[in-house]
Design a protein around this motif. Structure first.
Motif, PDB file in Angstrom:
ATOM      1  N   PHE A  34      87.716  15.586  67.046  1.00 14.82           N
ATOM      2  CA  PHE A  34      86.808  14.853  66.164  1.00 14.82           C
ATOM      3  C   PHE A  34      85.657  14.276  66.972  1.00 14.82           C
ATOM      4  CE2 PHE A  34      85.313  11.399  63.498  1.00 14.82           C
ATOM      5  CZ  PHE A  34      85.355  11.957  62.235  1.00 14.82           C
ATOM      6  N   TYR A  35      84.412  14.557  66.513  1.00  9.11           N
ATOM      7  CA  TYR A  35      83.221  14.053  67.182  1.00  9.11           C
ATOM      8  C   TYR A  35      82.361  13.262  66.199  1.00  9.11           C
ATOM      9  CZ  TYR A  35      84.524  17.473  70.741  1.00  9.11           C
ATOM     10  OH  TYR A  35      85.216  18.192  71.688  1.00  9.11           O
ATOM     11  N   ILE A  36      81.384  12.517  66.737  1.00 10.01           N
ATOM     12  CA  ILE A  36      80.532  11.665  65.904  1.00 10.01           C
ATOM     13  C   ILE A  36      79.827  12.440  64.786  1.00 10.01           C
ATOM     14  CG2 ILE A  36      78.494  10.162  65.897  1.00 10.01           C
ATOM     15  CD1 ILE A  36      79.263   9.201  68.647  1.00 10.01           C
ATOM     16  N   PRO A  37      79.234  13.630  65.029  1.00  9.16           N
ATOM     17  CA  PRO A  37      78.539  14.328  63.930  1.00  9.16           C
ATOM     18  C   PRO A  37      79.447  14.663  62.747  1.00  9.16           C
ATOM     19  CG  PRO A  37      77.952  15.299  66.041  1.00  9.16           C
ATOM     20  CD  PRO A  37      79.090  14.352  66.302  1.00  9.16           C
ATOM     21  N   MET A  38      80.773  14.638  62.971  1.00  6.41           N
ATOM     22  CA  MET A  38      81.713  14.976  61.910  1.00  6.41           C
ATOM     23  C   MET A  38      82.071  13.768  61.040  1.00  6.41           C
ATOM     24  SD  MET A  38      84.118  17.158  64.512  1.00  6.41           S
ATOM     25  CE  MET A  38      85.350  17.745  63.359  1.00  6.41           C
ATOM     26  N   SER A  39      81.483  12.610  61.329  1.00  9.23           N
ATOM     27  CA  SER A  39      81.890  11.374  60.649  1.00  9.23           C
ATOM     28  C   SER A  39      81.018  11.029  59.443  1.00  9.23           C
ATOM     29  CB  SER A  39      81.866  10.206  61.645  1.00  9.23           C
ATOM     30  OG  SER A  39      80.559   9.975  62.143  1.00  9.23           O
ATOM     31  N   GLY A  40      80.294  12.012  58.906  1.00 11.32           N
ATOM     32  CA  GLY A  40      79.433  11.749  57.754  1.00 11.32           C
ATOM     33  C   GLY A  40      80.188  11.209  56.550  1.00 11.32           C
ATOM     34  N   GLY A  41      81.347  11.783  56.250  1.00 12.52           N
ATOM     35  CA  GLY A  41      82.147  11.326  55.122  1.00 12.52           C
ATOM     36  C   GLY A  41      82.680   9.918  55.335  1.00 12.52           C
ATOM     37  N   LEU A  42      83.098   9.600  56.557  1.00 13.22           N
ATOM     38  CA  LEU A  42      83.579   8.257  56.873  1.00 13.22           C
ATOM     39  C   LEU A  42      82.449   7.239  56.771  1.00 13.22           C
ATOM     40  CD1 LEU A  42      85.774   9.288  59.910  1.00 13.22           C
ATOM     41  CD2 LEU A  42      86.654   8.215  57.834  1.00 13.22           C
ATOM     42  N   ALA A  43      81.259   7.635  57.229  1.00 10.61           N
ATOM     43  CA  ALA A  43      80.103   6.738  57.140  1.00 10.61           C
ATOM     44  C   ALA A  43      79.717   6.467  55.687  1.00 10.61           C
ATOM     45  CB  ALA A  43      78.913   7.341  57.892  1.00 10.61           C
ATOM     46  N   LEU A  44      80.018   7.423  54.805  1.00 11.87           N
ATOM     47  CA  LEU A  44      79.642   7.295  53.399  1.00 11.87           C
ATOM     48  C   LEU A  44      80.680   6.544  52.576  1.00 11.87           C
ATOM     49  CD1 LEU A  44      77.220   8.296  51.683  1.00 11.87           C
ATOM     50  CD2 LEU A  44      78.602  10.292  51.075  1.00 11.87           C
ATOM     51  N   PHE A  45      81.852   6.280  53.151  1.00 17.26           N
ATOM     52  CA  PHE A  45      82.954   5.706  52.370  1.00 17.26           C
ATOM     53  C   PHE A  45      82.604   4.341  51.776  1.00 17.26           C
ATOM     54  CE2 PHE A  45      86.797   3.071  52.063  1.00 17.26           C
ATOM     55  CZ  PHE A  45      87.524   3.830  51.156  1.00 17.26           C
TER      56      PHE A  45
END
Length: 388
Positions: A346-357
């Protein structure tokens, strides 16, 4: 003649889309994003991974295709493979701001006042570290932006489409294009659809419409994923390219997904917990004090629980079941792509969904709180007519 008619229709659709856009909200989101990332853009800062070795001209090719990002080849060709700063950064921020604005308009129709919570939700996403990470990859920043924007447009077609065809077909195409640029924005697509489903339940929507929405959402997600994979397989076959072993992409199969499903689901929830209460991704100074995030989640969780209790009091057990299941699954949607690639790092660019929660939860709670306003307005209008 038919081509000219088609172009005229496309122009008319674009003009209509721009007219209905909440321009004030968009301008504030874009202005705030530019202010936040101005040091990064003006100093041309980059990351210590891929960003260091790319030049002003970067042509996407076999490596991107072998990672499943087949549409990147098209967008790279259309922009002449250039990564000129600050153009790439501005394009990315415009697309992210547009996506957030369209998302805000899904949850807050024109009759609703834009509240402080509404502004906060949008600002939380555009200032998240995941967007800064997009900008640090100069050569792919527009592709990141387009992937998020297409995912949001896909959700809009599912929600606003008047028929099954007008919902599923464009949504599937847009989702396939989004995945063809960056696969992890599947999480943003699923998260928004599930949150809007909760909004329909909290607003006591009609049974038929809720069931139709479930069918449209599942059909759009499945059709988009299948279309993405179909185009990928054809492109790989036509170019003689094999899938790379990067992030376990070469090993993805239906049997493997089903076999690893329990561990994959567990990992999705683990990533959600570690993102907000651990050090998985350094995305906020508040992580230094876990109590702050705990309080935020207590407030949001209590508000969602109150909405669920209101649903239970109606004694509508079908919708209560849907609501309970949706709330339990909501955190998992933030990293739903891990179901297919459970062994991936897991890397930062993959955290879009978490950032949108949290922004999506803010929109959901704010919209469901004001659900009775249209009824009150129509009732007041009827009283005035009787007086006259």
């Amino acid at each position: 003649m038919e081509r000219n008619i088609m172009f005229v229709k496309i122009k008319a659709d674009i003009r209509h889309w721009l007219r209905e856009l909440d321009k004030k909200y968009f301008c504030v989101m874009l202005g705030f994003a530019v202010m936040v990332y101005f040091p990064l853009i003006s100093l041309k800062l980059t990351n210590t991974v891929d960003g260091l070795w790319t030049t002003a001209e970067y042509m996407a090719g076999a490596w991107e295709l072998s990672n499943g990002r087949w549409f990147w080849l098209v967008t790279s060709f259309l922009r002449f493979s250039l990564q000129l700063e600050p153009i790439n950064a501005v394009v990315c921020l415009v697309l992210v701001s547009l996506g957030v604005t369209r998302l805000h308009m899904l949850f807050k129709p024109a009759w609703m006042r834009t509240s402080c919570i509404d502004w906060l939700a949008g600002l939380c996403y555009v200032s998240n570290v995941v967007v800064g990470c997009y900008l640090s990859f100069h050569f792919i920043a527009p592709e990141y932006g387009f992937s998020f924007f297409f995912a949001m447009l896909a959700t809009e077609h599912v929600i606003r489409g008047k028929s099954a065809v007008s919902s599923i077909v464009p949504a599937a195409v847009l989702l396939a294009l989004s995945l063809g640029l960056y696969q992890t924005n599947l999480a943003c697509f699923c998260l928004v659809l599930l949150a809007y489903f909760l909004l329909l339940l909290f607003q006591n929507g009609e049974k038929q419409k809720i069931r139709e929405y479930i069918c449209k959402s599942l059909a759009s997600a499945a059709s988009g994923a299948v279309l993405y994979l179909l185009i990928l397989k054809i492109t790989l076959w036509a170019t003689g390219t094999a899938m790379a072993d990067y992030q376990g992409g070469a090993d993805i199969s239906v049997s493997g997904i089903l076999k690893n499903l329990p561990s994959s689901v567990e990992k999705c929830y683990e990533l959600f917990y570690r993102y907000f209460f651990g050090t998985l991704v350094k995305h906020n100074m508040l992580q230094e004090t876990a109590v702050v995030f705990a309080l935020i989640f207590c407030v949001v969780g209590a508000a969602l629980a109150c909405r669920l209790v209101r649903l239970i009091r109606r004694k509508d057990w079908e919708n209560t079941f849907y609501g309970t299941a949706a709330l339990l699954v909501l955190p998992m949607m933030c990293t739903v792509f891990m179901v297919a690639t459970s062994q991936a790092s897991f890397y930062i660019p993959m955290s879009g969904g978490l950032a949108l929660f949290l922004p999506v939860c803010f929109w959901l709670l704010d919209s469901s709180r004001e659900e009775k306003q249209p009824v009150m307005r129509s009732a007041n209008a009827g009283i005035k007519q009787k007086k006259h």
